[in-house]
Write a protein that holds these residues in place. Structure first.
Motif, mmCIF file in Angstrom:
data_model
loop_
_atom_site.group_PDB
_atom_site.id
_atom_site.type_symbol
_atom_site.label_atom_id
_atom_site.label_comp_id
_atom_site.label_asym_id
_atom_site.label_seq_id
_atom_site.Cartn_x
_atom_site.Cartn_y
_atom_site.Cartn_z
ATOM 1 N N GLY A 1 20.405 3.146 26.930
ATOM 2 C CA GLY A 1 20.348 1.708 26.743
ATOM 3 C C GLY A 1 18.896 1.296 26.675
ATOM 4 O O GLY A 1 18.063 1.973 26.073
ATOM 5 N N PHE A 2 18.554 0.178 27.329
ATOM 6 C CA PHE A 2 17.180 -0.312 27.326
ATOM 7 C C PHE A 2 16.615 -0.243 28.733
ATOM 8 O O PHE A 2 16.463 -1.247 29.431
ATOM 9 N N GLY A 3 16.321 0.991 29.152
ATOM 10 C CA GLY A 3 15.871 1.213 30.520
ATOM 11 C C GLY A 3 14.378 1.256 30.703
ATOM 12 O O GLY A 3 13.896 1.711 31.745
ATOM 13 N N ALA A 4 13.608 0.763 29.712
ATOM 14 C CA ALA A 4 12.152 0.843 29.801
ATOM 15 C C ALA A 4 11.592 0.075 30.995
ATOM 16 O O ALA A 4 10.505 0.390 31.486
ATOM 17 N N TRP A 5 12.339 -0.924 31.492
ATOM 18 C CA TRP A 5 11.847 -1.726 32.605
ATOM 19 C C TRP A 5 11.807 -0.944 33.912
ATOM 20 O O TRP A 5 11.246 -1.433 34.910
ATOM 21 N N ASN A 6 12.354 0.243 33.940
ATOM 22 C CA ASN A 6 12.300 1.064 35.143
ATOM 23 C C ASN A 6 11.040 1.910 35.226
ATOM 24 O O ASN A 6 10.873 2.693 36.164
ATOM 25 N N LEU A 7 10.157 1.761 34.244
ATOM 26 C CA LEU A 7 8.828 2.385 34.279
ATOM 27 C C LEU A 7 7.793 1.318 34.588
ATOM 28 O O LEU A 7 7.930 0.159 34.178
ATOM 29 N N SER A 8 6.740 1.706 35.298
ATOM 30 C CA SER A 8 5.635 0.772 35.530
ATOM 31 C C SER A 8 4.933 0.487 34.198
ATOM 32 O O SER A 8 5.108 1.221 33.216
ATOM 33 N N TRP A 9 4.134 -0.573 34.164
ATOM 34 C CA TRP A 9 3.414 -0.916 32.939
ATOM 35 C C TRP A 9 2.499 0.236 32.517
ATOM 36 O O TRP A 9 2.421 0.585 31.334
ATOM 37 N N ALA A 10 1.812 0.851 33.453
ATOM 38 C CA ALA A 10 0.924 1.969 33.125
ATOM 39 C C ALA A 10 1.717 3.153 32.573
ATOM 40 O O ALA A 10 1.292 3.802 31.604
ATOM 41 N N GLU A 11 2.858 3.451 33.178
ATOM 42 C CA GLU A 11 3.696 4.552 32.689
ATOM 43 C C GLU A 11 4.209 4.258 31.280
ATOM 44 O O GLU A 11 4.278 5.156 30.434
ATOM 45 N N TRP A 12 4.578 3.004 31.040
ATOM 46 C CA TRP A 12 5.080 2.654 29.705
ATOM 47 C C TRP A 12 3.975 2.770 28.657
ATOM 48 O O TRP A 12 4.195 3.301 27.571
ATOM 49 N N GLN A 13 2.781 2.302 28.948
ATOM 50 C CA GLN A 13 1.683 2.384 27.984
ATOM 51 C C GLN A 13 1.378 3.827 27.592
ATOM 52 O O GLN A 13 0.972 4.090 26.461
ATOM 53 N N GLU A 14 1.552 4.742 28.528
ATOM 54 C CA GLU A 14 1.287 6.157 28.234
ATOM 55 C C GLU A 14 2.223 6.719 27.185
ATOM 56 O O GLU A 14 1.953 7.761 26.604
ATOM 57 N N LYS A 15 3.334 6.056 26.930
ATOM 58 C CA LYS A 15 4.280 6.533 25.943
ATOM 59 C C LYS A 15 3.914 6.127 24.515
ATOM 60 O O LYS A 15 4.562 6.541 23.565
ATOM 61 N N SER A 16 2.876 5.324 24.368
ATOM 62 C CA SER A 16 2.395 4.970 23.028
ATOM 63 C C SER A 16 1.666 6.166 22.408
ATOM 64 O O SER A 16 0.936 6.883 23.090
ATOM 65 N N ALA A 17 1.865 6.376 21.113
ATOM 66 C CA ALA A 17 1.179 7.472 20.405
ATOM 67 C C ALA A 17 -0.265 7.131 20.123
ATOM 68 O O ALA A 17 -1.037 7.997 19.673
ATOM 69 N N LEU A 18 -0.675 5.893 20.378
ATOM 70 C CA LEU A 18 -2.053 5.470 20.092
ATOM 71 C C LEU A 18 -2.905 5.390 21.341
ATOM 72 O O LEU A 18 -4.045 4.900 21.299
ATOM 73 N N ARG A 19 -2.389 5.886 22.482
ATOM 74 C CA ARG A 19 -3.183 5.896 23.713
ATOM 75 C C ARG A 19 -4.206 7.005 23.666
ATOM 76 O O ARG A 19 -3.936 8.089 23.151
#
Length: 414
Positions: A396-414
């Motif tokens: 589903g849409f479980g991205a909110w269970n990651l911290s903001w820093a953890e979510w940003q790390e999933k970007s390919a442009l980091r």
């Protein structure tokens, strides 16, 4: 409760419009240029030159224009470059056979022009230029080239659909038909614009279906009333090995609705519906049975869809004690099959104990009221001691269970 998974369908819109909407897999309480053509051969991307058509004045040499790529069946996926030799460019227009133009800019010295978009596979382009020679004579030229077709085409399914109003936790979610290895190149083509400068980031996931997926979520929940636009200028982008080419652009726009949050306390067997900070109703519920596969998920789940009356079948989620029944006011929370819904057969447990097959059940009357209030994108903040764990980002849409820093790390442009 659960049911068999349906197929996926998509409505394809014209180029530059977003073309489909993800449909949910089936339900379950989880518990489960016309003119001078370049002379290069097929696949040859070398430049071709054309002289300006105006006659030079005394001592004034004609301007030569070089266009790259040139020829027929040249590789797609690169920019168009135009160079003026012996003068400057005053304008350049690159037009595809379908009438679309490639935007671009002339360099500060006036001698080169580069398109801001890549060439698409299987397209024919006409390049018209206007020039001025060193002696001031104006001229023009025309060139043309074609690109090789795509061997494989990658397509996109997404949520939310256009012209919709969604809840404050709704991400933008794109799921791809084929693998995406060139993730950074794809992510560069995805532009999110908001009416209030909302901060957010893309993150790459493995969807529950096993396909590659990229979601954009804000740093915190959306501000109600925010207007959001996605422009995915993917036409001419290569997905990478085994992924194929994108051959169209996508666009969608939606609006964020009221600030609604659903708080589910499994230990107290209670659901609280909060709008703009005010609790409108507390509803007695029964969650997933403790101690095994029938437990509910905890963390933040996002309402994916209001599916109404659906068939739920335990066999689709591998539960041993089979059930097969029609369930009213069904609201999907995860791909794995957790729902909120009416569960009159469990009436004696509402507000007292958790005895469902993983879903959040309530009375018919409460479910009817609640169903009328919520909208896709509303967050369900679920707490409880005995659960199966936290909802995963791709379930589903479980991205909110990651911290903001953890979510940003999933970007390919980091």
């Amino acid at each position: 409760m659960s049911l068999a998974r349906p197929g996926r369908s998509a409505a394809r819109l014209p180029v530059a419009l977003l073309a489909a909407a993800l449909l949910a897999p089936l339900a379950a309480c989880s518990s489960g240029t016309t003119g001078t053509t370049g002379t290069s051969g097929a696949g040859d991307a070398k430049g071709t030159s054309a002289s300006a058509t105006a006659s030079p004045g005394a001592g004034d040499r004609p301007v030569t224009v070089a266009v790259t790529p040139a020829g027929n069946q040249v590789p797609a996926g690169g920019p168009v470059r135009v160079t003026a030799i012996g003068g400057t460019l005053t304008s350049v227009t690159v037009t595809a056979a379908d009438g679309r133009t490639l935007p671009g800019e002339v360099a500060a010295d006036g001698r080169t022009w580069t398109s801001g978009r890549k060439t698409a596979p299987g397209a024919a382009y006409e390049v018209r230029t206007a020039t001025r020679s060193a002696g001031g004579t104006a001229g023009s030229s025309t060139a043309a080239f074609t690109t090789a077709p795509a061997g494989k085409v990658n397509k996109v399914d997404w949520r939310p659909g256009g012209a919709t109003t969604v809840g404050i936790a709704q991400p933008i979610s794109l799921v791809f038909d084929h693998p995406v290895r060139n993730r950074a190149e794809v992510e560069k083509q995805l532009k999110v614009t908001t009416s209030n400068g909302t901060e957010g980031s893309w993150g790459w996931l493995r969807d529950w279906s096993g396909r590659d997926r990229v979601d954009w979520r804000p740093r915190t929940y959306w501000k109600p009333g925010t207007r959001v636009t996605l422009e995915a200028e993917l036409n001419g982008t290569d997905s990478g090995p085994d992924g194929g080419w994108f051959v169209r652009d996508y666009r969608t726009a939606f609006t964020i609705g009221a600030g609604q949050v659903v708080k589910v306390d499994l230990d107290r067997h209670r659901l609280s519906f909060v709008r703009d900070g005010k609790t409108l109703r507390r509803i007695p519920v029964s969650g997933g049975t403790p101690g095994g596969d029938k437990r509910s998920w905890r963390g933040t789940a996002v309402l994916m869809a209001k599916e109404g009356t659906i068939n739920m079948n335990s066999e689709t989620v591998g539960l041993g004690n089979a059930y097969d029944k029609m369930v009213d006011h069904s609201m999907r929370l995860t791909w794995s099959g957790m729902y909120a819904h009416a569960a009159p057969w469990n009436a004696r447990f509402f507000g007292r104990s958790n005895q469902s097959s993983g879903c959040i059940g309530m009375s018919d009357a409460d479910a009817a009221w609640f169903y009328a209030q919520v909208r896709p994108g509303d967050p369900f903040e679920i707490t409880g001691r005995d659960t199966k764990g936290v909802v995963a980002p791709g379930n589903g849409f479980g991205a909110w269970n990651l911290s903001w820093a953890e979510w940003q790390e999933k970007s390919a442009l980091r």
